[in-house]
Design a protein around this motif. Sequence first.
Motif, PDB file in Angstrom:
ATOM      1  N   UNK A 140       0.891  -1.699  13.770  1.00  0.00           N
ATOM      2  CA  UNK A 140       0.041  -1.659  12.576  1.00  0.00           C
ATOM      3  C   UNK A 140      -0.148  -3.068  12.002  1.00  0.00           C
ATOM      4  N   UNK A 141      -1.336  -3.346  11.513  1.00  0.00           N
ATOM      5  CA  UNK A 141      -1.600  -4.647  10.904  1.00  0.00           C
ATOM      6  C   UNK A 141      -0.996  -4.685   9.501  1.00  0.00           C
ATOM      7  N   UNK A 142      -0.747  -5.895   9.040  1.00  0.00           N
ATOM      8  CA  UNK A 142      -0.211  -6.069   7.686  1.00  0.00           C
ATOM      9  C   UNK A 142      -1.193  -5.504   6.666  1.00  0.00           C
ATOM     10  N   UNK A 143      -2.480  -5.728   6.897  1.00  0.00           N
ATOM     11  CA  UNK A 143      -3.495  -5.222   5.969  1.00  0.00           C
ATOM     12  C   UNK A 143      -3.484  -3.695   5.907  1.00  0.00           C
ATOM     13  N   UNK A 144      -3.267  -3.038   7.038  1.00  0.00           N
ATOM     14  CA  UNK A 144      -3.193  -1.578   7.076  1.00  0.00           C
ATOM     15  C   UNK A 144      -2.018  -1.081   6.235  1.00  0.00           C
ATOM     16  N   UNK A 145      -0.878  -1.746   6.360  1.00  0.00           N
ATOM     17  CA  UNK A 145       0.315  -1.355   5.607  1.00  0.00           C
ATOM     18  C   UNK A 145       0.113  -1.613   4.117  1.00  0.00           C
ATOM     19  N   UNK A 146      -0.404  -2.792   3.778  1.00  0.00           N
ATOM     20  CA  UNK A 146      -0.616  -3.160   2.372  1.00  0.00           C
ATOM     21  C   UNK A 146      -1.602  -2.207   1.701  1.00  0.00           C
ATOM     22  N   UNK A 147      -2.677  -1.854   2.402  1.00  0.00           N
ATOM     23  CA  UNK A 147      -3.657  -0.942   1.793  1.00  0.00           C
ATOM     24  C   UNK A 147      -3.050   0.437   1.530  1.00  0.00           C
ATOM     25  N   UNK A 148      -2.193   0.917   2.430  1.00  0.00           N
ATOM     26  CA  UNK A 148      -1.534   2.211   2.207  1.00  0.00           C
ATOM     27  C   UNK A 148      -0.545   2.132   1.043  1.00  0.00           C
ATOM     28  N   UNK A 149       0.162   1.004   0.933  1.00  0.00           N
ATOM     29  CA  UNK A 149       1.089   0.813  -0.191  1.00  0.00           C
ATOM     30  C   UNK A 149       0.317   0.877  -1.510  1.00  0.00           C
ATOM     31  N   UNK A 150      -0.792   0.159  -1.570  1.00  0.00           N
ATOM     32  CA  UNK A 150      -1.576   0.110  -2.810  1.00  0.00           C
ATOM     33  C   UNK A 150      -2.244   1.445  -3.124  1.00  0.00           C
ATOM     34  N   UNK A 151      -2.743   2.139  -2.115  1.00  0.00           N
ATOM     35  CA  UNK A 151      -3.385   3.445  -2.325  1.00  0.00           C
ATOM     36  C   UNK A 151      -2.419   4.456  -2.922  1.00  0.00           C
ATOM     37  N   UNK A 152      -1.153   4.352  -2.544  1.00  0.00           N
ATOM     38  CA  UNK A 152      -0.158   5.328  -2.976  1.00  0.00           C
ATOM     39  C   UNK A 152       0.779   4.806  -4.056  1.00  0.00           C
ATOM     40  N   UNK A 153       0.481   3.625  -4.597  1.00  0.00           N
ATOM     41  CA  UNK A 153       1.283   3.021  -5.653  1.00  0.00           C
ATOM     42  C   UNK A 153       2.771   2.998  -5.285  1.00  0.00           C
ATOM     43  N   UNK A 154       3.044   2.564  -4.060  1.00  0.00           N
ATOM     44  CA  UNK A 154       4.418   2.504  -3.564  1.00  0.00           C
ATOM     45  C   UNK A 154       5.018   1.127  -3.801  1.00  0.00           C
ATOM     46  N   UNK A 155       6.329   1.050  -3.678  1.00  0.00           N
ATOM     47  CA  UNK A 155       7.041  -0.210  -3.866  1.00  0.00           C
ATOM     48  C   UNK A 155       7.105  -1.029  -2.582  1.00  0.00           C
ATOM     49  N   UNK A 156       7.020  -0.356  -1.432  1.00  0.00           N
ATOM     50  CA  UNK A 156       7.102  -1.045  -0.143  1.00  0.00           C
ATOM     51  C   UNK A 156       6.605  -0.123   0.966  1.00  0.00           C
ATOM     52  N   UNK A 157       6.436  -0.705   2.130  1.00  0.00           N
ATOM     53  CA  UNK A 157       6.060   0.058   3.311  1.00  0.00           C
ATOM     54  C   UNK A 157       7.127  -0.077   4.378  1.00  0.00           C
ATOM     55  N   UNK A 158       7.501   1.032   4.984  1.00  0.00           N
ATOM     56  CA  UNK A 158       8.445   1.028   6.092  1.00  0.00           C
ATOM     57  C   UNK A 158       7.623   1.178   7.368  1.00  0.00           C
ATOM     58  N   UNK A 159       7.752   0.197   8.249  1.00  0.00           N
ATOM     59  CA  UNK A 159       6.985   0.179   9.495  1.00  0.00           C
ATOM     60  C   UNK A 159       7.949   0.394  10.654  1.00  0.00           C
ATOM     61  N   UNK A 160       7.612   1.344  11.525  1.00  0.00           N
ATOM     62  CA  UNK A 160       8.420   1.615  12.710  1.00  0.00           C
ATOM     63  C   UNK A 160       7.491   1.596  13.920  1.00  0.00           C
ATOM     64  N   UNK A 161       7.847   0.773  14.918  1.00  0.00           N
ATOM     65  CA  UNK A 161       7.043   0.640  16.125  1.00  0.00           C
ATOM     66  C   UNK A 161       7.927   0.882  17.341  1.00  0.00           C
ATOM     67  N   UNK A 162       7.474   1.774  18.201  1.00  0.00           N
ATOM     68  CA  UNK A 162       8.166   2.029  19.461  1.00  0.00           C
ATOM     69  C   UNK A 162       7.645   1.021  20.477  1.00  0.00           C
TER      70      UNK A 162
END
Length: 174
Positions: free
Chosen positions: A86-108
């Motif tokens: 996932x791109x950083x922008x994809x993670x940041x946009x999801x964080x902002x859309x959901x008013x979260x404190x952070x994003x947890x990224x897991x990649x296999x």
Amino acid sequence: MRVRLFLLLSLFLTACAAPQVRPPGAIRKVVVVVGSRVDALPTNSYREDLMGEGNPRTVLSGQTQAVLRERGFEIAGVRISDAPTPSTQEVVSLIRENDAEAGVVVVLNWVDVTVIQSIGRADVILETGVVTPSGQLLWRKESRTVSTMGMYQAQTDYSSYLRKAIIQAVNEIP
């Protein structure tokens, strides 16, 4: 007397089953974003194919959410990325859309199950990270898990090796 014993036992079991509570000041509300460089997991049965366990992203998403909830995190949103990472922008946009404190990224990153049927062993490499709403990487770790399981489990619950690796990797998140 029996009623009191029963109530005491049920309260004890409820207390043991409760999720952990995050310490004050720690990140609590997160989004989960998963990706995979592995397109498909080898499955052992039609049931696993039907339940989506041949798709590593489905297994990553479900197990990551379960482990984070057990650790006291609140899951605000989930995204299964089409990209391998996932791109950083994809993670940041999801964080902002959901008013979260952070994003947890897991990649296999890699799976080797060539000897799972013969000796019940699987190797998994996962990359785990925590990203802030500004896109800054707070924490990152690549982990390699060698899962050994009994022959019956290797033949009936083929993706349990991946779930074990996810549990180990996500439990290391601060």
